[in-house]
Structure formats: structure tokens, C-alpha cells
Design a protein around this motif. Structure first.
Motif, short mmCIF file in Angstrom:
data_model
loop_
_atom_site.label_atom_id
_atom_site.label_comp_id
_atom_site.label_asym_id
_atom_site.label_seq_id
_atom_site.Cartn_x
_atom_site.Cartn_y
_atom_site.Cartn_z
N SER A 197 -17.76 40.98 -2.09
CA SER A 197 -18.21 41.17 -0.83
C SER A 197 -18.60 42.85 -0.58
O SER A 197 -19.58 43.06 0.07
N PRO A 200 -23.11 45.22 -3.45
CA PRO A 200 -24.50 45.10 -2.91
C PRO A 200 -25.61 44.48 -3.97
O PRO A 200 -26.53 43.95 -3.48
N SER A 203 -25.26 38.27 -3.88
CA SER A 203 -25.50 37.56 -2.85
C SER A 203 -24.57 36.36 -3.11
O SER A 203 -24.74 35.73 -4.09
N THR A 205 -21.59 32.84 -1.87
CA THR A 205 -21.05 31.87 -0.94
C THR A 205 -19.87 31.27 -1.38
O THR A 205 -19.65 31.46 -2.81
N ALA A 221 -22.32 33.15 -6.75
CA ALA A 221 -22.91 34.14 -6.55
C ALA A 221 -24.23 34.48 -7.50
O ALA A 221 -24.30 34.03 -8.50
N LEU A 224 -28.68 40.04 -7.68
CA LEU A 224 -29.94 40.37 -6.92
C LEU A 224 -30.67 41.50 -7.85
O LEU A 224 -31.90 41.54 -7.62
#
Length: 225
Positions: A197, A200, A203, A205, A221, A224
Motif C-alpha cells: 500500500s 508507489p 499497483s 489488488t 501486484a 509500475l
């Protein structure tokens, strides 16, 4: 969890497995070998194995890292998904488990796609980093939950933008929601989730799952940058 509900989950799991996994296509021999060897009955289900295979294929992953081999059942699904020149690097603590996994991989004709390293996962992960291996495209974490936070840190070091990280057994029969739990496995999963969480570069779920083996789930995850 009510026994009747678990039986429904099991029957639904079997219905979809019968419909979507062709006979002889689900590595049944490996599951049988693991049972005969009295390995812990904690393999992914056939449908979950197929889910992992689909994820690897859909991301065109060529380099896969698996943290936690056990008898190699999930390893088989991952290895089948990579191309002939791809590789699954899988890490297992117990030498006996590793030997059973090797036998299952050889029996399935997939041993050439797999590099099995035995020892503490943290040591193996550190060795991979020292060796300067190419980044992994897909990482599957399914080992001791207490060390999930550490495995996440190594996974970030061994990944690239676009790498997919999947962690199993994160729901813990729903007990993951208890912030006061004394269970070290639950604490490990909660810390792991908090780290994601706050990161950064990720991303993520979570998917809750039910099956004959019970109530659990995955965190998925993507890196990114």
C-alpha cells in the motif's frame, strides 16, 4: 466455516475443474506423488494452478521466480506456461521436498525449464541479486507468511516495470482482518499488505478465493516503474 458450505465449495471446484482442465492435463500424477510422500496438503488447487499458467501466458513471461516449491505442483503449471527458452527459478527450503519436486518435474518432461535452488529463500534471493540475474517477468510467492515482507523487498529488487507479483494464502480464513492477532503468519501478511500500500512503484489488488481446501486468497501486484 460450516461443513456444508465447504462441501459446496468443493463440489463447485470439481465442476469447473472437470469442465476446464482436460483429463491428464492437470498434473494428477504429481499430486498423487506428493500425497504418497506425506507432503503437507497445501498445494494450489488444479484451478488455481491453471490460473497461474494463464497469468504467465497472458503476460508473455519468459523468466519466472517462485518462492516456495514444496513438491513442485505449482512449479509444473508455471513451467508449462513459459516458452522452451524460458526458465522458472524456484526456491525450496527442505531438501526432501526439493527431491520430490525434481521427480515430478522430470516425470512431466518439464525439468529442463526449471532451476531449483535449495536452502533458505532469503539466502537464495540474495544470491540471485549478487549474481546480477536478469529481472523476472513474473514472481509467485507461496512460502512462509512471516517472511512475506522480506520476500516482497527482494521481489522488487529482482523485478522490472511490468513484472507481475502474485502472493498466495493472504486471507487466512478471514483472520487477516484482525489487527490484534498474535499469529505471526497473519502479522506477516498484514505487514506485507501495508508495504504494498505504501509502495508507489506498485499497483495491487486482492482476490478472495473459496475451494475444497478452504477460504483464502491472492494479492496481485504489478510493478509500475
Amino acid at each position: 466455516m460450516p461443513k456444508k458450505q465447504k462441501e459446496v465449495w468443493k463440489q463447485v471446484d470439481q465442476f469447473f475443474a472437470d469442465a476446464l482442465i482436460a483429463p491428464g492435463d492437470g498434473f494428477d500424477a504429481a499430486l498423487d506423488a506428493n500425497r504418497k510422500a506425506d507432503l503437507p496438503a497445501i498445494d494450489v488447487t488444479p484451478l488455481q494452478g491453471k490460473f497461474l499458467e494463464i497469468l504467465v501466458r497472458s503476460t508473455s513471461a519468459r523468466r519466472v521466480l517462485e518462492i516456495g516449491t514444496l513438491g513442485g505442483y505449482s512449479t509444473l503449471w508455471l513451467a508449462r506456461a513459459v516458452p522452451d527458452d524460458g526458465v522458472v527459478v524456484t526456491l525450496e527450503l527442505e531438501p526432501r521436498h526439493a527431491e520430490i519436486a525434481k521427480g515430478n518435474l522430470e516425470a512431466a518432461g518439464l525439468a529442463k525449464r526449471v532451476e531449483l535452488r535449495t536452502g533458505l529463500a532469503a539466502d537464495s534471493l540474495a544470491a540471485l541479486a549478487r549474481e546480477g540475474v536478469a529481472p523476472f517477468d513474473f514472481i509467485f510467492i507461496d512460502a512462509d507468511k512471516v517472511r512475506y515482507p522480506e520476500y516482497l523487498q527482494w521481489s522488487m529488487k529482482l523485478s522490472r516495470p511490468g513484472t507481475l507479483i502474485v502472493a498466495d494464502n493472504v486471507v487466512r480464513e478471514g483472520k487477516v482482518i484482525d489487527p490484534e492477532s498474535a499469529d505471526l503468519n497473519i502479522r506477516g501478511v498484514r505487514h506485507f499488505t501495508e508495504m504494498i500500500s505504501a509502495e508507489p512503484r506498485l499497483s495491487a489488488t486482492a482476490l478472495q478465493t473459496v475451494a475444497g481446501k478452504g477460504y483464502d486468497g491472492f494479492v496481485i501486484a504489478v510493478v509500475l516503474r
